[in-house]
Enzyme design. Structure first.
Site: not given
Ligand SMILES: [Zn+2]
Lengths: 165, 394
Positions: B294, B345
């Site tokens: 991430y 995102y």
């Protein structure tokens, strides 16, 4: 109402830990909570001791002296009230008290602003990991103050480190 | 390895996955809730199940589209699991999969969808921090000093790590370059067709040192979903199952970030989570074929990969090169869809989908013969989580 940079200092009435911290600063003192049971200082102020879970504590003035542990230069302010200040330094100050206690990784590290003698942001070229600092206090009104730090003339323990840019 | 009774190893699989079109922030034409439904319906279709077989929901980061509303809109016969992973940012992506898998193993539910829908143009923006009050709530001890956004908050941790370990900017840059390179092969990616070079990176503006513009995640609109079911059932469905070897969540000692007083400061918060993950999965870092990690900010990716044992902290400058991080032949192919930096995102759910695609052999930057496919969710936030998928149970 207490104010900082024209913004209302908005603390809930049921947060005495925070209010009393700023009241200490209003008297020109950096105060931390000391646990009444295990006797350790802690930061940030809060209702419980992270070392022994006691809810009993008292306030104690500390020296306000420390070393910059990390820092950054903010060039884009989020809140419009801070736009006039950019670029400004935010520092993480490791206080001299209780370093390496209760274990080697522990320390009292305080987030703050690094300001010059006039309370304006310290120039970027003077901000470095390892630099020695001391507390000063901005008046918020209403008996409250905000702890900030300025460079001191003490000799650093280690070579200074700055972000290579 | 932990005893069989106390792990989910091999008992659950990702059987279906889907996403909506990914948009730049504010460009989605459908409402956020409808996008959630689109992704869930498409994921069921990918798995080859009827939507009405879904009986559980798990999400994270305070997703606004709650399970009862979704189940009602979809006319589901019954809802057996309604689960939210606490904590902000992307720390709960793998954690939501962990919770879904655990519920299936426990028998609470049979077919659980993990989903995330995000239309930042229709609601507030992440990453902006708060501006209204100067001394209230989580930022009480930081916002008066003008420390307000996630970028400002995390830069301090990364800078201390760089100080401690001599990490160079080029290591952070390599993460960004790899993501953009992979996005050029991925037509779903918002940054498809937007190449990034060392020169463009170096000349881009600082958000806050050491983060250039390209070190920071994008802001997007879209929705994504994965369907989990028992391994046994997954074997009878349409797709190659991506078996869950392990999923883990947690936070290290006093890592509450807001006042920056964690005793271990320069950390991504995976030091206790990663060992438990490996123990439950029965693997070591050397077994991992492809990694999705991430990216809120590249510095957190680097610290996270170090804390997962892929290299020593002082060796990061050697591992983090474009060559090593590129699919298909790099030493550690990283963020092979483009991830949060260059695909979308989607709060890291796109990373979980990509990890499953690698196992299925369907990535647009496919790693040859990928078997062990790992995801790390949410460096530097609290809590964080991890996931290991596999093609073969071995
Ligand atoms: Zn105590």
């Amino acid at each position: 109402m207490a104010e900082y940079l024209g913004l209302t200092v908005d603390i809930p009435a049921n947060d005495p830990d925070h209010i009393e911290y700023l009241q200490g600063a209003g008297e020109g003192r950096l105060v931390l909570q000391r646990c009444s049971d295990c006797n350790l200082l802690r930061y940030p102020p809060g209702p419980a001791c992270p070392y022994c879970q006691s809810l009993e504590r008292e306030w104690e003035e500390v020296s306000g002296r420390g070393t910059i542990y990390s820092y950054e230069i903010v060039t884009q302010a989020i809140n419009p009230a801070y736009r006039e200040l950019v670029p400004y330094a935010v520092v993480l100050v490791e206080l001299d008290e209780q370093r390496g206690v209760p274990d080697e990784h522990e320390a009292l590290r305080v987030i703050s602003s690094l300001v010059d003698g006039d309370g304006a942001p310290e120039a970027e070229e003077n901000v470095a990991i390892g630099a020695r600092v001391e507390a000063e206090f901005a008046d918020l009104g209403d008996g409250l103050g905000l702890p900030r730090f300025r460079l001191s003339d003490e000799t650093p323990e280690h070579e200074l480190w700055q972000f290579p840019s | 390895m932990a005893t069989d009774e106390r792990t989910i190893r091999g008992k659950v699989a990702i059987a279906g996955l889907a996403e909506t079109t990914y948009y730049k922030r504010g460009q989605a034409t459908d409402p956020e809730f409808k996008m959630a439904l689109q992704a869930i319906i498409a994921a069921a279709g990918d798995a080859g199940i009827d939507v009405t077989e879904i009986d559980g929901f798990a999400s994270y980061s305070n997703d606004r589209n709650d399970p009862v509303r979704l189940a009602t809109a979809l006319g589901l016969p019954q809802l057996k699991l309604s689960n939210m992973f606490w904590g902000g940012g992307g720390g709960g992506g793998s954690g939501a999969v962990a919770n879904a898998a655990a519920a299936i193993v426990a028998g609470y539910a049979d077919t659980v969808v993990v989903y995330r829908s995000l239309a930042q143009g229709q609601f507030g923006r992440f990453g902006q921090g708060s501006g209204a009050n100067v001394a209230r709530g989580a930022g009480a001890f930081t916002s008066p000093y003008g420390l307000m956004s996630p970028a400002q908050s995390f830069a301090m941790r990364v800078r201390r790590f760089m100080h401690d370990h001599g990490t160079e900017q080029a290591a952070l840059r390599a993460i960004s370059l790899a993501s953009y390179q992979h996005a050029q092969h991925n037509p779903r990616a918002v940054m498809h067709g937007r190449e990034l070079t060392e020169e463009i990176y170096d000349n881009s503006r600082w958000i806050v040192e050491p983060f250039h513009l390209f070190d920071c995640c994008m802001e997007n609109d879209g929705a994504a979903a994965v369907i989990l079911t028992s391994a046994e059932r997954a074997r009878d469905l349409k797709q190659t199952p991506a078996y869950v070897l392990a999923a883990m969540q947690g936070s290290d000692y006093r890592q509450g970030a807001t006042a920056h007083n964690a005793p271990d400061y320069a950390t991504s918060n995976f030091k206790t989570v990663a060992p438990r993950l490996y123990e439950h999965a029965g693997i070591t870092p050397g077994d991992v074929d492809v990694l999705q990690s991430y990216e809120n900010f590249t510095g957190g990716v680097l610290m996270s990969i170090v804390e997962h044992g892929f290299c020593e902290p002082d060796e990061a400058n050697e591992l983090f090169t474009l060559e090593h991080l590129s699919a298909p032949d790099g030493k550690l192919p990283l963020n092979t869809s483009g991830g949060n930096l260059a695909e979308c995102y989607m709060h890291g759910l796109e990373l979980i989908i990509e990890a499953a695609r690698q196992v299925r052999g369907e990535s647009t930057s496919q790693v040859h013969d990928a078997n062990i496919s790992m995801v790390g969710s949410g460096p530097m936030v609290q809590p964080v989580s991890d996931l290991v998928l596999a093609r073969d149970l071995g």
